[in-house]
Every structure is written in C-alpha cells, then in structure tokens.
Design a protein around this motif. Structure first.
Motif, mmCIF file in Angstrom:
data_model
loop_
_atom_site.group_PDB
_atom_site.id
_atom_site.type_symbol
_atom_site.label_atom_id
_atom_site.label_comp_id
_atom_site.label_asym_id
_atom_site.label_seq_id
_atom_site.Cartn_x
_atom_site.Cartn_y
_atom_site.Cartn_z
ATOM 1 N N THR A 74 -8.382 14.283 2.465
ATOM 2 C CA THR A 74 -7.721 14.110 1.176
ATOM 3 C C THR A 74 -6.277 13.707 1.431
ATOM 4 O O THR A 74 -5.584 14.332 2.234
ATOM 5 N N ARG A 79 -2.500 12.771 -0.347
ATOM 6 C CA ARG A 79 -1.581 12.795 -1.491
ATOM 7 C C ARG A 79 -0.551 11.713 -1.237
ATOM 8 O O ARG A 79 0.135 11.721 -0.215
ATOM 9 N N GLN A 83 0.631 12.026 2.546
ATOM 10 C CA GLN A 83 0.346 13.229 3.325
ATOM 11 C C GLN A 83 -1.159 13.400 3.438
ATOM 12 O O GLN A 83 -1.878 13.351 2.442
ATOM 13 N N ASP A 84 -1.628 13.602 4.649
ATOM 14 C CA ASP A 84 -3.033 13.912 4.916
ATOM 15 C C ASP A 84 -3.142 15.433 4.860
ATOM 16 O O ASP A 84 -2.614 16.134 5.715
ATOM 17 N N LEU A 85 -3.812 15.945 3.835
ATOM 18 C CA LEU A 85 -3.873 17.391 3.651
ATOM 19 C C LEU A 85 -4.626 18.104 4.767
ATOM 20 O O LEU A 85 -4.405 19.292 4.996
ATOM 21 N N SER A 86 -5.475 17.384 5.488
ATOM 22 C CA SER A 86 -6.182 18.026 6.602
ATOM 23 C C SER A 86 -5.231 18.332 7.759
ATOM 24 O O SER A 86 -5.541 19.144 8.621
ATOM 25 N N ALA A 89 -1.939 19.208 7.087
ATOM 26 C CA ALA A 89 -0.863 20.039 6.541
ATOM 27 C C ALA A 89 -0.957 21.453 7.112
ATOM 28 O O ALA A 89 -2.054 21.986 7.288
#
Length: 119
Positions: A5, A7, A99-102, A104
């Motif tokens: 995911t 953002r 931003q790649d939430l994986s 974060a």
C-alpha cells in the motif's frame, strides 16, 4: 508476492485564480478542510484558500513490488494535474512524496502486538 500500500501526497499552490474561481474554492472549502483529510484511491484535496494559496492531494494506491511506487506516484501527479486543469485552476510548484506502508516503522503498540503473536 505480497501486496503493498502506497500513500502519495501531491502538494502545490494555486496560481492566477480569477475572482470567480477563488469564490468557487471558498464555497467548497468545508468539504476540503484539513480535518477531513484522508488518503483515498481517487485522491482527496485539502486547502485553506482564505489563508494561503497551497493545496494538498492525498492518494492511496498499491502495487506488488517496491518499484511500483514510482508508477503510483506518476498516476497521482497526473490525477492531481487533471483535476485542477479540468476546472481551469492554475497551479504551480507540484511536488510529490510517497510512502510504502510496508516499509513504515511500527508504532510501539504495533510492535508489542506483533511480539504477542498479532493479538
């Protein structure tokens, strides 16, 4: 392969607005308030044209690989430009951040839950 995911935030400023365009934006301002900010697939616009000429679009996108974030960012920028252009709103200084939430970092409570086995 796991799904990722992303953002994506696209920021810029309105430029050369007519009095009518400014009035349109002011009338629609309540639905574009920062307190309603959200990342959505179609993009969510926030601004406070009464205070400053800046705006922010927030997009939610996804992909299978880390490098898919580049295509997602390009789609977000194009969608923001299209939205503004279709309405005749001048703009300048578009900048994107993704931003790649994986990737974060987890918050303290998330790390604790993961340590307990995802409970």
């Amino acid at each position: 392969m796991s799904s990722r995911t992303f953002r994506i935030t696209v920021r810029g400023s309105f430029d050369g607005l007519t009095a009518g365009q400014r009035a349109e934006l002011l009338a629609a301002a309540p639905e574009h308030d920062m307190l309603r900010a959200a990342f959505t697939p179609e993009g969510h616009l926030t601004y406070d044209i009464a205070a400053r000429p800046f705006f922010t679009f927030r997009f939610l996108d996804g992909g299978e690989a880390e490098e898919d974030i580049l295509e997602a960012t390009a789609r977000a920028e194009l969608a923001a430009e299209s939205w503004l252009s279709e309405r005749g709103y001048g703009f300048k200084g578009l900048k994107s951040q993704a931003q790649d939430l994986s990737l974060a970092p987890l918050a303290k409570r998330q790390r604790q839950a993961a340590a307990r086995g995802g409970a």
